[in-house]
Write a protein that holds these residues in place. Structure first.
Motif, short mmCIF file in Angstrom:
data_model
loop_
_atom_site.label_atom_id
_atom_site.label_comp_id
_atom_site.label_asym_id
_atom_site.label_seq_id
_atom_site.Cartn_x
_atom_site.Cartn_y
_atom_site.Cartn_z
N GLY A 42 17.15 -0.81 -30.06
CA GLY A 42 17.83 -1.41 -31.28
C GLY A 42 18.46 -0.53 -32.12
N CYS A 43 18.23 1.09 -32.08
CA CYS A 43 18.76 1.75 -33.04
C CYS A 43 19.96 2.61 -32.46
CB CYS A 43 17.94 2.66 -33.60
SG CYS A 43 16.74 1.98 -34.84
N THR A 44 20.75 3.08 -33.06
CA THR A 44 21.95 4.00 -32.22
C THR A 44 21.33 5.61 -32.85
OG1 THR A 44 23.61 2.36 -32.82
CG2 THR A 44 24.40 4.66 -32.41
N VAL A 45 21.09 6.30 -31.95
CA VAL A 45 20.85 7.82 -32.41
C VAL A 45 22.16 8.52 -31.96
CG1 VAL A 45 18.31 7.40 -32.03
CG2 VAL A 45 19.73 8.18 -30.07
N ASN A 46 22.18 9.72 -32.74
CA ASN A 46 23.09 10.75 -32.24
C ASN A 46 22.58 12.02 -31.42
OD1 ASN A 46 21.29 12.57 -33.86
ND2 ASN A 46 22.91 12.55 -35.66
N ALA A 47 23.28 13.16 -31.31
CA ALA A 47 22.71 14.04 -30.00
C ALA A 47 21.25 14.70 -30.72
CB ALA A 47 23.86 15.07 -29.90
N ASP A 48 21.11 14.74 -31.86
CA ASP A 48 19.90 15.38 -32.48
C ASP A 48 18.66 14.32 -32.62
OD1 ASP A 48 21.27 17.72 -32.80
OD2 ASP A 48 22.11 17.25 -34.80
N ASP A 49 18.82 13.15 -31.81
CA ASP A 49 17.88 12.16 -31.92
C ASP A 49 17.54 11.72 -33.36
OD1 ASP A 49 17.43 12.12 -29.07
OD2 ASP A 49 16.03 13.61 -29.07
N GLU A 50 18.68 11.63 -34.30
CA GLU A 50 18.42 11.20 -35.48
C GLU A 50 19.10 9.87 -35.52
OE1 GLU A 50 20.78 13.88 -37.74
OE2 GLU A 50 19.23 15.37 -37.76
N ILE A 51 18.34 8.56 -36.23
CA ILE A 51 18.84 7.47 -36.30
C ILE A 51 19.88 7.29 -37.22
CG2 ILE A 51 18.24 5.02 -36.91
CD1 ILE A 51 15.35 5.94 -36.29
N THR A 52 21.15 6.56 -36.41
CA THR A 52 22.40 6.68 -37.32
C THR A 52 22.46 5.27 -37.61
OG1 THR A 52 23.79 6.62 -35.44
CG2 THR A 52 23.54 8.67 -36.45
N GLY A 53 21.95 4.27 -37.21
CA GLY A 53 22.35 2.64 -37.27
C GLY A 53 21.42 1.87 -36.51
N GLY A 54 21.65 0.60 -36.69
CA GLY A 54 20.63 -0.47 -36.03
C GLY A 54 19.49 -0.65 -36.73
N SER A 55 18.62 -1.17 -35.99
CA SER A 55 17.23 -1.71 -36.50
C SER A 55 16.42 -1.45 -35.45
CB SER A 55 17.48 -3.16 -37.06
OG SER A 55 15.80 -3.48 -37.63
N CYS A 56 15.21 -0.55 -35.69
CA CYS A 56 14.19 -0.54 -34.82
C CYS A 56 12.97 0.06 -35.54
CB CYS A 56 14.51 0.73 -33.78
SG CYS A 56 15.02 2.11 -34.59
N PRO A 57 11.91 0.09 -34.79
CA PRO A 57 10.48 0.24 -35.31
C PRO A 57 10.41 1.83 -35.78
CG PRO A 57 10.17 -0.93 -33.27
CD PRO A 57 11.52 -0.47 -33.38
N ALA A 58 11.11 2.72 -34.98
CA ALA A 58 11.04 4.25 -35.47
C ALA A 58 11.55 4.37 -37.00
CB ALA A 58 12.05 4.96 -34.53
N GLN A 59 12.32 3.53 -37.37
CA GLN A 59 12.78 3.56 -38.96
C GLN A 59 11.70 3.63 -39.98
OE1 GLN A 59 15.73 0.42 -38.63
NE2 GLN A 59 17.39 1.91 -38.96
N GLN A 60 10.51 3.08 -39.69
CA GLN A 60 9.43 2.92 -40.33
C GLN A 60 8.33 3.98 -40.30
OE1 GLN A 60 9.22 0.61 -42.63
NE2 GLN A 60 11.30 -0.29 -41.46
N ALA A 61 8.84 4.99 -39.46
CA ALA A 61 7.89 6.40 -38.91
C ALA A 61 7.85 7.11 -40.53
CB ALA A 61 8.43 7.22 -37.99
N ARG A 62 6.71 7.74 -40.62
CA ARG A 62 6.53 8.64 -41.68
C ARG A 62 5.84 10.09 -41.19
NH1 ARG A 62 9.51 5.64 -43.34
NH2 ARG A 62 9.21 3.84 -44.96
N ASP A 63 6.04 11.18 -41.99
CA ASP A 63 5.39 12.14 -41.25
C ASP A 63 4.12 12.10 -41.58
OD1 ASP A 63 7.50 13.78 -41.01
OD2 ASP A 63 7.88 14.79 -43.06
N HIS A 64 3.22 12.72 -40.46
CA HIS A 64 1.76 12.79 -40.61
C HIS A 64 1.54 13.84 -41.89
CE1 HIS A 64 -2.34 13.84 -39.31
NE2 HIS A 64 -2.21 12.59 -38.43
N GLU A 65 0.08 13.53 -42.38
CA GLU A 65 -0.58 14.39 -43.32
C GLU A 65 -0.57 15.62 -42.87
OE1 GLU A 65 -4.13 12.15 -43.47
OE2 GLU A 65 -3.17 10.35 -44.36
N LEU A 66 -0.50 16.05 -41.85
CA LEU A 66 -0.68 17.50 -41.51
C LEU A 66 0.43 18.00 -40.75
CD1 LEU A 66 -4.32 17.41 -39.53
CD2 LEU A 66 -3.80 18.15 -41.83
N ALA A 67 1.57 17.54 -41.16
CA ALA A 67 3.05 17.60 -40.57
C ALA A 67 3.51 19.17 -41.29
CB ALA A 67 3.95 16.88 -41.34
#
Length: 138
Positions: free
Chosen positions: A41-66
């Motif tokens: 549901g999302c559009t991603v660029n060559a670096d796997d960054e979300i550039t548009g659309g709507s998908c569950p990955a947009q809700q992702a957050r960094d882990h506490e141990l990132a």
């Protein structure tokens, strides 16, 4: 542990270290099934960054141990990607081996002789496993 068992453990550890230190660098950089399904549901660029659309990955957050020293399959401060990934794999294998070995060592120390009902017999002062020569002095 018998000598043969030590050899088996040593060879297994060596294989795990080689796999983690060298082969891990050749793993696919493409997203796995879970990552792919989260990007539907999302559009991603060559670096796997979300550039548009709507998908569950947009809700992702960094882990506490990132920001930990072994985050993102590498070692912080090591600029060579191949070396960083390999070293993090080796450190992970050694830590896992140490924790697993410690747990097995503790469990082995608490063997059947320490189980209830197998301690020294009040009649002869020997352990239950020593009864094969109960009729002889020794």
């Amino acid at each position: 542990m018998r000598k043969r068992s030590w050899g088996f453990v040593a060879v297994g550890l060596l294989v795990a270290l080689v796999l983690a230190g060298v082969v891990s660098n050749y793993a696919s950089s493409h997203p796995d099934g879970l990552d792919s399904s989260l990007l539907r549901g999302c559009t991603v660029n060559a670096d796997d960054e979300i550039t548009g659309g709507s998908c569950p990955a947009q809700q992702a957050r960094d882990h506490e141990l990132a920001d930990s020293p072994l985050a993102d399959y590498g070692i912080r401060g090591v600029d060579n990607g191949f070396l960083s990934t390999g070293l993090s794999g080796v450190v992970g294998v050694l830590l896992t081996f140490a924790v697993g070995g410690g747990v097995f060592w503790l469990l082995r120390r608490r063997g059947p002789a320490d189980a209830p009902g197998t301690g020294p017999s009040p009649a002869d002062g020997r352990h239950a496993g020593d009864r094969q020569s109960a009729g002889t002095a020794g």
